[in-house]
Scaffold this motif. Structure first.
Motif, PDB file in Angstrom:
ATOM      1  N   ARG A 151      32.708  95.661 -42.812  1.00 31.65           N
ATOM      2  CA  ARG A 151      31.985  96.359 -42.393  1.00 31.65           C
ATOM      3  C   ARG A 151      31.300  97.613 -43.194  1.00 31.65           C
ATOM      4  O   ARG A 151      32.235  98.612 -43.263  1.00 31.65           O
ATOM      5  CB  ARG A 151      32.088  96.827 -41.295  1.00 31.65           C
ATOM      6  CG  ARG A 151      32.644  95.417 -39.618  1.00 31.65           C
ATOM      7  CD  ARG A 151      32.496  95.708 -38.570  1.00 31.65           C
ATOM      8  NE  ARG A 151      32.252  96.724 -37.549  1.00 31.65           N
ATOM      9  CZ  ARG A 151      31.579  96.203 -36.676  1.00 31.65           C
ATOM     10  NH1 ARG A 151      31.217  95.981 -36.608  1.00 31.65           N
ATOM     11  NH2 ARG A 151      30.980  97.383 -36.324  1.00 31.65           N
ATOM     12  N   THR A 152      30.661  97.308 -43.322  1.00 30.69           N
ATOM     13  CA  THR A 152      29.727  98.874 -43.539  1.00 30.69           C
ATOM     14  C   THR A 152      29.389 100.430 -42.754  1.00 30.69           C
ATOM     15  O   THR A 152      30.055 101.162 -43.067  1.00 30.69           O
ATOM     16  CB  THR A 152      28.254  98.889 -43.756  1.00 30.69           C
ATOM     17  OG1 THR A 152      27.519  98.643 -43.316  1.00 30.69           O
ATOM     18  CG2 THR A 152      27.498  97.768 -44.726  1.00 30.69           C
ATOM     19  N   THR A 153      29.766 100.443 -41.217  1.00 32.40           N
ATOM     20  CA  THR A 153      30.656 101.180 -40.478  1.00 32.40           C
ATOM     21  C   THR A 153      31.168 101.402 -39.183  1.00 32.40           C
ATOM     22  O   THR A 153      31.049 100.025 -39.111  1.00 32.40           O
ATOM     23  CB  THR A 153      28.757 101.751 -40.105  1.00 32.40           C
ATOM     24  OG1 THR A 153      28.727 101.992 -39.173  1.00 32.40           O
ATOM     25  CG2 THR A 153      27.946 102.243 -41.029  1.00 32.40           C
ATOM     26  N   HIS A 156      28.975 102.325 -35.740  1.00 31.69           N
ATOM     27  CA  HIS A 156      27.261 101.326 -35.738  1.00 31.69           C
ATOM     28  C   HIS A 156      27.636  99.514 -34.920  1.00 31.69           C
ATOM     29  O   HIS A 156      28.414  98.496 -35.447  1.00 31.69           O
ATOM     30  CB  HIS A 156      26.246 101.021 -36.375  1.00 31.69           C
ATOM     31  CG  HIS A 156      25.945 102.545 -37.186  1.00 31.69           C
ATOM     32  ND1 HIS A 156      26.574 103.205 -38.084  1.00 31.69           N
ATOM     33  CD2 HIS A 156      25.325 102.968 -36.772  1.00 31.69           C
ATOM     34  CE1 HIS A 156      25.580 104.259 -38.468  1.00 31.69           C
ATOM     35  NE2 HIS A 156      24.540 104.017 -37.382  1.00 31.69           N
ATOM     36  N   HIS A 157      26.855  99.294 -33.842  1.00 32.97           N
ATOM     37  CA  HIS A 157      27.078  98.085 -33.351  1.00 32.97           C
ATOM     38  C   HIS A 157      25.989  97.036 -33.528  1.00 32.97           C
ATOM     39  O   HIS A 157      26.047  95.755 -33.477  1.00 32.97           O
ATOM     40  CB  HIS A 157      27.417  98.219 -32.352  1.00 32.97           C
ATOM     41  CG  HIS A 157      28.561  98.433 -31.595  1.00 32.97           C
ATOM     42  ND1 HIS A 157      30.085  98.199 -31.743  1.00 32.97           N
ATOM     43  CD2 HIS A 157      29.267 100.016 -31.417  1.00 32.97           C
ATOM     44  CE1 HIS A 157      30.560  98.769 -31.667  1.00 32.97           C
ATOM     45  NE2 HIS A 157      30.568 100.090 -30.884  1.00 32.97           N
ATOM     46  N   ASP A 189      21.717  96.134 -39.673  1.00 33.94           N
ATOM     47  CA  ASP A 189      22.876  95.472 -40.603  1.00 33.94           C
ATOM     48  C   ASP A 189      24.446  96.249 -40.863  1.00 33.94           C
ATOM     49  O   ASP A 189      23.893  97.162 -41.621  1.00 33.94           O
ATOM     50  CB  ASP A 189      22.180  95.841 -41.787  1.00 33.94           C
ATOM     51  CG  ASP A 189      20.685  95.032 -41.990  1.00 33.94           C
ATOM     52  OD1 ASP A 189      20.943  93.704 -40.902  1.00 33.94           O
ATOM     53  OD2 ASP A 189      19.948  95.091 -43.060  1.00 33.94           O
ATOM     54  N   VAL A 190      25.021  95.969 -40.115  1.00 31.57           N
ATOM     55  CA  VAL A 190      26.537  96.409 -40.019  1.00 31.57           C
ATOM     56  C   VAL A 190      27.623  95.883 -41.305  1.00 31.57           C
ATOM     57  O   VAL A 190      28.631  95.948 -41.656  1.00 31.57           O
ATOM     58  CB  VAL A 190      26.860  96.993 -38.866  1.00 31.57           C
ATOM     59  CG1 VAL A 190      26.149  97.592 -37.949  1.00 31.57           C
ATOM     60  CG2 VAL A 190      27.097  95.205 -38.017  1.00 31.57           C
ATOM     61  N   LYS A 245      28.835  92.995 -44.307  1.00 35.45           N
ATOM     62  CA  LYS A 245      28.769  93.129 -46.108  1.00 35.45           C
ATOM     63  C   LYS A 245      29.250  92.313 -46.229  1.00 35.45           C
ATOM     64  O   LYS A 245      30.287  91.741 -45.956  1.00 35.45           O
ATOM     65  CB  LYS A 245      28.460  94.658 -46.690  1.00 35.45           C
ATOM     66  CG  LYS A 245      28.299  93.953 -48.548  1.00 35.45           C
ATOM     67  CD  LYS A 245      29.381  95.950 -48.416  1.00 35.45           C
ATOM     68  CE  LYS A 245      30.520  96.881 -48.588  1.00 35.45           C
ATOM     69  NZ  LYS A 245      30.679  97.801 -49.437  1.00 35.45           N
ATOM     70  N   GLU A 267      23.242  92.693 -46.598  1.00 36.16           N
ATOM     71  CA  GLU A 267      24.176  92.945 -45.697  1.00 36.16           C
ATOM     72  C   GLU A 267      22.952  92.609 -44.461  1.00 36.16           C
ATOM     73  O   GLU A 267      22.319  92.005 -44.669  1.00 36.16           O
ATOM     74  CB  GLU A 267      23.148  94.276 -45.876  1.00 36.16           C
ATOM     75  CG  GLU A 267      24.567  95.631 -46.754  1.00 36.16           C
ATOM     76  CD  GLU A 267      24.890  96.818 -46.254  1.00 36.16           C
ATOM     77  OE1 GLU A 267      23.610  97.493 -45.480  1.00 36.16           O
ATOM     78  OE2 GLU A 267      25.133  97.512 -46.991  1.00 36.16           O
ATOM     79  N   GLU A 321      23.342  91.076 -40.257  1.00 33.71           N
ATOM     80  CA  GLU A 321      23.661  91.497 -38.416  1.00 33.71           C
ATOM     81  C   GLU A 321      25.128  90.800 -38.336  1.00 33.71           C
ATOM     82  O   GLU A 321      25.807  91.256 -37.844  1.00 33.71           O
ATOM     83  CB  GLU A 321      22.927  91.096 -37.517  1.00 33.71           C
ATOM     84  CG  GLU A 321      21.336  92.268 -37.612  1.00 33.71           C
ATOM     85  CD  GLU A 321      19.994  91.960 -36.403  1.00 33.71           C
ATOM     86  OE1 GLU A 321      20.298  91.190 -35.598  1.00 33.71           O
ATOM     87  OE2 GLU A 321      19.805  92.249 -36.562  1.00 33.71           O
TER      88      GLU A 321
END
Length: 124
Positions: A45-47, A50-51, A54-55, A57, A75, A77
């Motif tokens: 997950r990039t972050t 955030h939900h 594009d989270v 990767k 990246e 969803e």
């Protein structure tokens, strides 16, 4: 082909591992002639907060003999969709690399042949 899966900010479950191994079968078929091929895939997950968007990767780094070095990052969803997209990108890069190498060999052979034709005065 040796496959190593690394995860960042998510846990690696059996379902994810099976899905990745199933999707990478196509890449392993392409590199079947190279037993020293190494495929490193990183999922994450990039972050964390955030939900939407594009989270997720997915990155693949494919290294093998004869100068094979392909790195692709996508990246998306959904984690599974990102794995599919990165696999397609690696296959596309791999085939284009092979086509470039074969065309270079053919052009070199044609150039040598034309030089040989020009060398001998009696044969054109």
């Amino acid at each position: 082909m040796n496959i190593h899966i690394k995860t960042t900010n998510i846990t690696l479950t059996d379902a994810i591992s099976d899905y990745v191994n199933k999707r990478l079968d196509k890449i392993s078929k392409l590199t079947s002639d190279d037993p020293s091929a190494q495929c490193d895939i990183e999922l994450g997950r990039t972050t964390a907060h955030h939900h939407k968007g594009d989270v997720f990767k997915a990155e693949i780094h494919l290294v093998g003999a004869n100068g094979l070095n392909i790195y692709t990052s996508v990246e998306g969803e959904d984690l599974y969709a990102a794995v599919d997209q990165v696999r397609d990108a690696v296959v596309r890069d791999f085939t284009s690399t092979r086509k470039k190498q074969s065309s270079r060999i053919r052009r070199g052979g044609a150039r040598i042949k034309s030089m040989m034709k020009g060398m001998w005065p009696w044969g054109n």
